[in-house]
Design a protein around this motif. Structure first.
Motif, short mmCIF file in Angstrom:
data_model
loop_
_atom_site.label_atom_id
_atom_site.label_comp_id
_atom_site.label_asym_id
_atom_site.label_seq_id
_atom_site.Cartn_x
_atom_site.Cartn_y
_atom_site.Cartn_z
N ALA A 1 86.87 -50.17 123.92
CA ALA A 1 88.22 -50.49 123.87
C ALA A 1 89.16 -49.57 124.09
CB ALA A 1 88.58 -51.26 122.29
N VAL B 1 89.71 -48.84 127.62
CA VAL B 1 90.70 -50.03 128.56
C VAL B 1 92.12 -49.58 128.10
CG1 VAL B 1 91.16 -52.28 128.20
CG2 VAL B 1 88.83 -51.77 128.50
N ARG B 2 92.45 -49.39 126.60
CA ARG B 2 93.71 -49.06 126.30
C ARG B 2 94.33 -47.89 127.18
NH1 ARG B 2 92.78 -48.76 121.54
NH2 ARG B 2 92.87 -51.09 121.00
N GLY C 1 93.71 -60.18 117.99
CA GLY C 1 92.87 -59.11 118.32
C GLY C 1 91.47 -59.16 117.23
N GLY D 1 84.19 -57.21 122.14
CA GLY D 1 84.29 -56.25 121.35
C GLY D 1 82.96 -55.38 121.19
N GLN E 1 92.13 -57.45 123.55
CA GLN E 1 93.36 -57.11 122.88
C GLN E 1 93.93 -55.88 123.70
OE1 GLN E 1 93.75 -55.78 118.76
NE2 GLN E 1 95.73 -57.01 118.64
N ALA E 2 92.98 -54.82 123.52
CA ALA E 2 93.26 -53.48 124.30
C ALA E 2 93.82 -53.80 125.65
CB ALA E 2 92.12 -52.55 124.15
N ALA F 1 80.27 -53.68 124.74
CA ALA F 1 80.95 -52.55 124.57
C ALA F 1 80.25 -51.12 125.29
CB ALA F 1 81.13 -52.25 123.01
N GLU G 1 88.19 -56.71 120.27
CA GLU G 1 89.26 -55.24 120.46
C GLU G 1 89.36 -54.85 121.82
OE1 GLU G 1 86.73 -55.47 116.44
OE2 GLU G 1 86.27 -55.88 118.63
N ILE G 2 88.27 -55.21 122.53
CA ILE G 2 88.57 -54.93 124.10
C ILE G 2 89.59 -55.74 124.80
CG2 ILE G 2 87.19 -54.89 126.27
CD1 ILE G 2 84.67 -54.17 124.94
#
Length: 405
Positions: A289, A292-293, A377, A215, A347-348, A266, A344-345
């Motif tokens: 993130a 990546v998403r 996440g 994250g 999960q993304a 990040a 966050e990353i």
């Protein structure tokens, strides 16, 4: 040696309370079935727990049923109120719940600390007080704080590090002063995330696993044989300092630049996305993130042109390779069998990134390791903090399991 009657009662009471916590309201018949206890024993423990104010009748089972056998018993949630805080370098989030785990209030506020330590602390404490008022609670039994940094295993306090904002350390003292009677504890944020994934998330079926937090910061948490491992100085999982190839330098005792953080932090992944021509989603936090998403979405969207899909695939492969470098070190030392990609990353990236990391890790290590995306996440820290303080409060109010044996 058989247990004494008082010990047996304590064990039975805790068993019933645990079932009510896990499953919600139950009838006496359901408690009998789930505990394996006799009907008179269940009736006795219900009477004891009701008299102690821990359990109450909360309804009836079945729309047409009446009478004592239909009564539903549940935990008395307002016996105690709890708060969990996720303290980041850029802000604070808080959740207030009752003893049964029902969330009563949630709030967050950005805090930069630019106006000074005292104003930052006041903002955070005021946020907790507002959430407590919104929840309709007079006082807090326990407060659990998840924060970046090292926790001294001897004192349970947040250790002073050069990268930690001063208001983080002051916040614990301020909460203790402004919330008299509340038990305030602090734990490393990644450790709390791992505990949440173990209880409610991606590692519910694992007694041993490693969580990699990807994250704003980079960290790891280690669960071995069902227990969180903190290390001699509380630093287990400071994987951002891990020396790795491809960074052009080495970390120092006060700076993780040149370590694993330089590959997967990040800022580094945002730069990697730019080199691959992958733009982050608008307003993503952190932008890495969002990149990546966006890459995952490009692969899942049939309308994406070939160039965009190729760029997205190359970017995710590059991210997976970097993540696998650090994961391989953890696997070689611990052989956990499972790595969870959190933050966050992580999960993304979801299943797409997890598959690529698992494939790359399989080419680097002879030890079979499953890689899973986080199920929680960025919310994992708050969830872990809340679960931790709820367990401690219930141990105090219900009687700790160890004391009953």
């Amino acid at each position: 040696m058989p247990a004494s009657p008082s010990t047996a009662r304590a064990i039975n009471d805790r068993l019933a309370l645990g079932l009510l916590q896990e499953r919600g309201p139950l009838t006496a018949a359901q408690l009998k079935q789930l505990t394996g206890l006799s009907r008179p024993t269940v009736a006795d423990l219900i009477d004891r727990l009701t008299a102690a104010g821990l359990v109450a009748v909360v309804g009836e089972a079945g729309a047409q049923r009446r009478g004592p056998n239909a009564k539903l018993y549940g935990l008395v949630g307002d016996r105690a109120h709890l708060a969990a805080l996720d303290v980041r370098t850029e802000g604070v989030a808080v959740v207030v719940s009752d003893l049964a785990g029902e969330v009563l209030a949630e709030a967050s506020v950005p805090i930069t600390g630019e106006d000074g330590t005292d104003p930052a602390v006041e903002q955070a404490v005021a946020l907790v007080e507002r959430a407590l008022k919104e929840a309709g609670a007079d006082r807090l039994h326990s407060v659990g704080i998840g924060a970046p940094g090292l926790i001294d295993p001897a004192t349970g306090e947040l250790r002073d590090t050069s990268k930690l904002p001063a208001w983080h350390r002051r916040l614990v003292t301020a909460l203790q002063e402004r919330l008299p009677g509340a038990r305030v504890s602090v734990e490393n944020e990644t450790n709390l995330a791992a505990l949440a994934e173990q209880r409610d998330g991606a590692a519910r079926d694992r007694d041993t696993f490693v969580l990699l937090w990807l994250g704003h910061g980079t960290g790891a948490a280690v669960i071995l044989d069902g227990a969180l491992r903190r290390g001699a100085s509380g630093g287990t999982g400071e994987i951002g300092f891990l020396p790795v190839p491809g960074t052009g330098g080495l970390p120092t005792a006060t700076d993780c630049g040149g370590g694993f953080y330089s590959l997967v932090g990040a800022p580094a992944l945002a730069q990697l996305a730019a080199r691959h021509g992958v733009a982050p989603e608008p307003d993503a936090d952190p932008p890495a993130a969002g990149a990546v998403r966006a890459a995952v979405r490009a692969l899942d969207t049939p309308e994406s042109d070939d160039a965009a899909s190729a760029a997205a695939a190359d970017f995710l492969d590059a991210v997976a390779h970097r993540v696998a470098v650090g994961a391989a070190a953890a696997v070689a030392l611990l052989d956990p069998g499972c790595v969870v990609l959190g933050g966050e990353i992580g999960q993304a990236g979801g299943e797409e990134l997890a598959r690529r990391v698992e494939r790359r890790l399989g080419s680097m290590s002879p030890l079979p390791t499953e890689v899973r995306p986080s199920a929680l996440g960025g919310a994992a820290v708050l969830r872990g903090a809340l679960l931790t303080v709820r367990d401690r409060a219930q141990d105090e109010l219900f009687g700790a399991p160890a004391a009953a044996g």
